[in-house]
Every structure is written in C-alpha cells, then in structure tokens.
Design an enzyme around this catalytic site. Structure first.
Site: not given
Ligand SMILES: NC(=O)c1ccc[n+]([C@@H]2O[C@H](COP(=O)([O-])OP(=O)(O)OC[C@H]3O[C@@H](n4cnc5c(N)ncnc54)[C@H](O)[C@@H]3O)[C@@H](O)[C@H]2O)c1
Length: 249
Positions: A139, A153
């Site tokens: 991120s 985080y």
């Molecule tokens: N959305 C944003 O604004 C953003 C910004 C920066 C970074 N990110 C990063 O990008 C990545 C994807 O984010 P996203 O927006 O698709 O989020 P999201 O919440 O839609 O997807 C994350 C997935 O991880 C799964 N997960 C969580 N814990 C788990 C576990 N113990 N076992 C199996 N699955 C598990 C959740 O069920 C979820 O489906 C993440 O790592 C997030 O930190 C997101």
C-alpha cells in the site's frame, strides 16, 4: 501480453482486487486458483481459463500448502503467485501506544505471514516450471506515517515490500520475479466506508492528481503487466498505482 496455458494462484481471490485480477487472467486463458476465507463469489469469469476456489484461512500453513499443491496438481503446474489478502481494521488498528496487541498479531498474520506461507509453498512449483512471477500487494501507506493512525497495517505493508525484495534476489537465478504494487485508495469491499458516500469519495479523490479513486481494474491491469513477459527485466520493484498521490512532496 500472452498468458495462454499459464496457471495462477490468487491469495485473497474473493476480495475486490483479487477477484478482478483472477477474472482478468481467466479472460486471457490462464487457469486460476482463488483462495480466500470468504465463500466463492458469484461473479468469477466463465472462461476461457478454468478456475478452482479454495475457501480457508491463508494464515494456516496446512491450508496454504494444500491449496497450492492442489492447484499445481489440478492444472499441471504453477507459474504465477498473486498476494492480495489483507485487512485494514479502521476501528481496531490504531497507535501502538493504545491498540490491543492481539489485533496487531492478527493483522501481521493476515498481511505478512500469509504472504510468507504462499511464497514458501509456491516457489518450489515455480522452480519446477523453470521460472515464474509473483506480485504482492502492499500500500502507499507503507511509505510513511498517516492519519488516522493504523500502525499495524502500515508496518505490515512495509514488511511486504522488504520480503518481496528478498524473494526477488533469492530466486532471480531461478528465473522467478517478485514485484510489489502499492495501491492508493481504491473502491473495493475493503473501503466499504466509501461505498454509499459520494461526498467522502469526492474528498478522497481531491488528494489524487489524476482526480479520481482507483478501481480494481486499475490494479488488475498493473498486476497483469508485472506478471507478463513485457515485464521480463523487472524484479524487486515497488510500483505505486495511485493516480499520482505519492508524486507529491
Ligand atoms: N482498497 C484499497 O484502498 C487498498 C489500498 C492500498 C492497498 N490495498 C491492499 O490491496 C490488497 C487487496 O485489497 P482489496 O481492496 O481487494 O481488499 P478486499 O477486502 O476486497 O480483499 C481482501 C481479501 O482478503 C481476504 N482475507 C482477509 N483475511 C484472510 C485470511 N486470513 N485468509 C484468507 N483470506 C483473507 C478477505 O476475505 C478479502 O476477500 C490488500 O492487501 C490491501 O491491503 C488496498
């Protein structure tokens, strides 16, 4: 970009970015295994690539090994690992001076240990194929302090960058690349606080030089580039996909 006949494992494949990446790969003819603690989403792409779905906890070594080995045996090998699983708990992830350290441990387990486990069990299969590529999701929050404070985080996402670079140099000789994407704010289930709040979306978009929040397709396009042979000389880098936020001083 040609991906025909390739096999991918998408950790966090039930989430916004993971599903978009898996579906984009399927559309390019890749056989995709999704793994997530969530049940199978309804909107997995119908083909031309095939798919498998593993429901379970990616912090569990036995589950991760079983899912990755089954992917390789089911599809005849493994070429790509994509790590998107992650949690951002706005209500519980705070300053280390005040947060519950059990929450710290859980965030580290989901955001970092799951990545260590998937890499540990995927690398032997990538080696058997004569090489492959990994893309891990950190991120822009990994690059500095932020408000409101979410120390677990931010620290976990910095750890993702460091581990990805270590994997890049450890396995470059095996023709395995390892790169990181640093998303900016992206509309996905993780950011459900923005889902029905157009004003909040507009305020957040106001910090983005390109003038809008990211989409899961923005992330999928960047990820497919890094997986593809078009990125064959790129390893160990972190790529912000943030509409220019980190270009600001
Ligand atoms: N959305 C944003 O604004 C953003 C910004 C920066 C970074 N990110 C990063 O990008 C990545 C994807 O984010 P996203 O927006 O698709 O989020 P999201 O919440 O839609 O997807 C994350 C997935 O991880 C799964 N997960 C969580 N814990 C788990 C576990 N113990 N076992 C199996 N699955 C598990 C959740 O069920 C979820 O489906 C993440 O790592 C997030 O930190 C997101």
């Amino acid at each position: 970009m040609s991906f025909s006949g390739k096999v991918a494992f998408v950790a966090g494949g039930g989430g916004g970015m993971g599903l978009a990446i898996g579906n984009a790969l399927i559309a390019h003819g890749v056989h995709v295994a999704f793994a997530d603690v969530k049940p199978t989403p309804m909107d997995i792409a119908p083909g031309p690539g095939n798919h498998l779905y593993f429901e379970g906890d990616l912090t569990d070594d036995g589950f991760v090994k079983g899912a990755i080995d089954s992917t390789a045996s089911g599809f005849g090998g493994l070429d790509y690992l994509i790590n998107t699983a992650g949690v951002l708990w706005f209500d519980r992830d705070k300053s280390v001076t005040e947060m519950d350290m059990d929450v710290w441990d859980q965030v580290m387990a989901i955001n970092v240990k799951s990545f260590a486990l998937t890499a540990r069990h995927a690398v032997p299969h990538l080696k058997r194929r004569g090489g492959g590529a990994m893309v891990h999701f950190s991120s822009i929050d990994a690059t500095g302090g932020d408000t409101p404070t979410q120390d677990a985080y931010g620290a976990s996402k910095a750890a993702v960058i460091r581990l990805a670079k270590s994997l890049a140099i450890q396995f470059a000789g095996d023709n395995i690349r390892s790169n990181v994407i640093l998303p900016g704010g992206t509309l996905s289930p993780m950011q459900e606080r923005w889902a029905d709040d157009k004003d909040a979306q507009d305020r957040a978009a106001g910090f983005v030089p390109l003038g809008r929040l990211g989409t899961t397709d923005d992330m999928a396009d960047a990820c497919l580039f890094l997986l593809s042979d078009a990125a064959r000389y790129i390893t160990g880098v972190e790529l912000p996909v943030d509409g220019g936020i980190t270009a600001h001083v």
